[in-house]
Design a protein around this motif. Structure first.
Motif, PDB file in Angstrom:
ATOM      1  N   VAL A 233       0.485  -1.019   0.253  1.00 20.23           N
ATOM      2  CA  VAL A 233      -0.088  -0.215  -0.314  1.00 20.23           C
ATOM      3  C   VAL A 233       1.165   1.185   0.034  1.00 20.23           C
ATOM      4  O   VAL A 233       1.080   2.172  -0.670  1.00 20.23           O
ATOM      5  CB  VAL A 233      -1.241   0.220   0.831  1.00 20.23           C
ATOM      6  N   THR A 234       1.775   0.924   0.341  1.00 19.02           N
ATOM      7  CA  THR A 234       2.673   2.880   0.374  1.00 19.02           C
ATOM      8  C   THR A 234       3.297   2.228  -0.661  1.00 19.02           C
ATOM      9  O   THR A 234       3.707   3.746  -1.242  1.00 19.02           O
ATOM     10  CB  THR A 234       3.910   2.296   1.642  1.00 19.02           C
ATOM     11  N   LEU A 235       3.654   1.920  -1.595  1.00 14.20           N
ATOM     12  CA  LEU A 235       4.711   1.192  -2.355  1.00 14.20           C
ATOM     13  C   LEU A 235       3.396   2.404  -3.174  1.00 14.20           C
ATOM     14  O   LEU A 235       3.794   3.070  -4.484  1.00 14.20           O
ATOM     15  CB  LEU A 235       5.431   0.233  -3.275  1.00 14.20           C
ATOM     16  N   PHE A 236       1.836   1.499  -3.586  1.00  9.72           N
ATOM     17  CA  PHE A 236       1.408   1.586  -4.371  1.00  9.72           C
ATOM     18  C   PHE A 236       0.974   3.594  -4.444  1.00  9.72           C
ATOM     19  O   PHE A 236       1.083   4.163  -5.033  1.00  9.72           O
ATOM     20  CB  PHE A 236       0.339   1.243  -3.804  1.00  9.72           C
ATOM     21  N   ALA A 237       1.010   4.267  -3.172  1.00 10.73           N
ATOM     22  CA  ALA A 237       0.874   5.616  -2.858  1.00 10.73           C
ATOM     23  C   ALA A 237       1.290   6.749  -3.407  1.00 10.73           C
ATOM     24  O   ALA A 237       1.205   7.688  -4.120  1.00 10.73           O
ATOM     25  CB  ALA A 237       0.163   6.013  -1.260  1.00 10.73           C
TER      26      ALA A 237
END
Length: 468
Positions: free
Chosen positions: A167-171
């Motif tokens: 989720v962090t990388l996606f954001a």
């Protein structure tokens, strides 16, 4: 189950509840500090209506977006979950861990996407509405795609760690592609599918198991498990037009995205069936292809869904996607496992990664070939916008591959309670599995048919006795 597996089970029995409780308490605190309702979901909506001269509640964004949100939400929790139930002894893990990942990830996604996209610099608060929920589901979709590559081979704690970083990388990559490069990607061919696909494949490569053949008996499907997986396919296939159009601008763009996706998916089914039949000497169909490759068109049209690709253009994209995706399951998946040592349980390379790249290419070509420059191209020529679209695809691949390699290295640490090679793809490692009870024999005194036959015999005997 050997001693080592029992020790891992003990570790996970202690770790999983702690992680879930600590995480949820952290979410409560962070939501209390940062998250607030936006103006359309706040109790002051009446004042907002008066200030903006809005005459009816029907103009609230909820009424435009909620039907699409509903469809996307079903895709996340039902579609993805049931699509992965094809393994004969891993249905609980497929649906249950899908449920866990999505519920865990969507909370973190609201925060991460809020910090990058909608943080109010004056108040320091994140204001969320119905579109925020759709975007959070999109973010979680990338992690669920990655889960497909490692299905049955990791522990629930590893999945939570993978989702946290995913989720962090996606954001971050979403912010770069949409806000810095100003690429268009309404249905997420690049941001969701390409990133999620290569993120999962990269993690799977780092977690390669040379002795996975020890659980080969569990890797196949059975008749009923394939049927359940087909339920997931049908839910995804039916609702994919909503997925690709959910966050597009109201009006012609959203309408066009639905039409294009609808046509592309239908075309994909035909070519998937054709290639699947041709690949077998008997001409029979392979359920793996029907469950997965029939969805590839929806993935590939995500970027260009709202573009003026034309109805026949959507059919062309679907035509080639069905062929390429099915050929991927036949030829590329074995190559990835034997040569590159990527054990891709669900074949996400053929359903998400490769069609996602196709979608990025289609989006770049369509943007570059546009006859006139749309207003949202940020004063760029159509050729320049096409270049930025291609750059966005490269960003998603880099984030997926590099991020997956780093996260895979973290997941490889021997502290997460992952299953032993011989216990992969088996629900019994992490779930309480109740074996079906044997059906007791029907006793004669409890069998109504026997009673009926006895009554008929007695009646016939009485009639014969009277006649004599």
């Amino acid at each position: 189950m050997d001693y080592f597996s029992r020790q891992k089970n003990t570790n996970i029995r202690l770790t999983l509840p702690v992680v879930c409780f600590v995480w949820q308490i952290a979410m409560i605190i962070l939501f209390g500090v940062f998250i607030r309702y936006d103006e359309e979901s706040d109790a002051h909506w009446v004042e907002t209506k008066a200030h903006d001269n809005i005459t009816s509640d029907i103009e609230n964004d909820f009424y435009f977006r909620y039907p699409s949100f509903q469809d996307v939400h079903v895709m996340i929790f039902v579609g993805f979950g049931f699509l992965m139930t094809f393994l004969k002894r891993y249905s609980f893990g497929a649906v249950g861990f899908n449920f866990l990942i999505a519920s865990f990830g969507l909370q973190w996604a609201l925060l991460m996407q809020g910090w990058f996209h909608s943080l109010d610099p004056q108040t320091g608060k994140i204001f969320i509405g119905i579109e925020s929920l759709i975007n959070a589901d999109f973010c979680v979709a990338g992690c669920l795609i990655a889960y497909g590559a490692v299905l049955g081979k990791v522990s629930p704690v590893q999945l939570l760690v993978m989702t946290l970083f995913g989720v962090t990388l996606f954001a971050v990559e979403e912010y770069i592609i949409l806000n810095l490069l100003h690429a268009r990607d309404a249905g997420g061919s690049m941001v969701i599918h390409t990133f999620g696909g290569y993120y999962g494949l990269s993690i799977s490569r780092v977690l390669y198991r040379p002795n996975l053949h020890q659980s080969k008996r569990m890797q196949g499907s059975v008749y009923h498990s394939d049927t359940f997986a087909m339920i997931g396919t049908l839910f995804l296939w039916m609702f994919w037009p909503s997925f690709n159009s959910a966050i597009t601008d109201h009006g012609d763009g959203q309408h066009r995205a639905v039409i294009n996706t609808y046509l592309c998916l239908a075309s994909t089914v035909l070519t998937t069936v054709a290639i699947s039949s041709l690949s077998q000497k008997t001409g029979k169909l392979d359920m793996v292809h029907i469950q997965n490759s029939t969805l590839a068109g929806g993935v590939a049209l995500g970027t260009a869904a709202e573009f003026m690709i034309s109805p026949y253009g959507a059919l062309i994209v679907g035509f080639f996607c069905g062929i390429i995706s099915t050929m991927g399951y036949i030829f590329i998946s074995p190559f990835l496992e034997k040569t590159l040592k990527i054990q891709d349980t669900c074949g996400i390379h053929n359903l998400h990664a490769m069609p996602g790249v196709i979608g990025g290419i289609v989006g770049a070509i369509t943007a570059a070939a546009a006859s006139e420059r749309p207003e949202d191209f940020k004063d760029r020529t159509v050729l320049t916008q096409g270049g930025y679209q291609a750059a966005g695809m490269c960003v998603s691949i880099v984030f997926g591959v590099v991020g997956g390699a780093i996260v895979g290295s973290i997941l490889k640490l021997p502290i997460w309670g992952d299953p032993a090679d011989e216990n992969c793809f088996d629900d019994e490692v992490y779930w309480e599995v109740r074996e079906p009870e044997s059906i007791p024999p029907i006793l004669e005194y409890n069998n109504h048919m026997i009673h009926k036959q006895q009554d008929l015999s007695e009646s016939n005997f009485s009639v014969e006795h009277c006649e004599s």
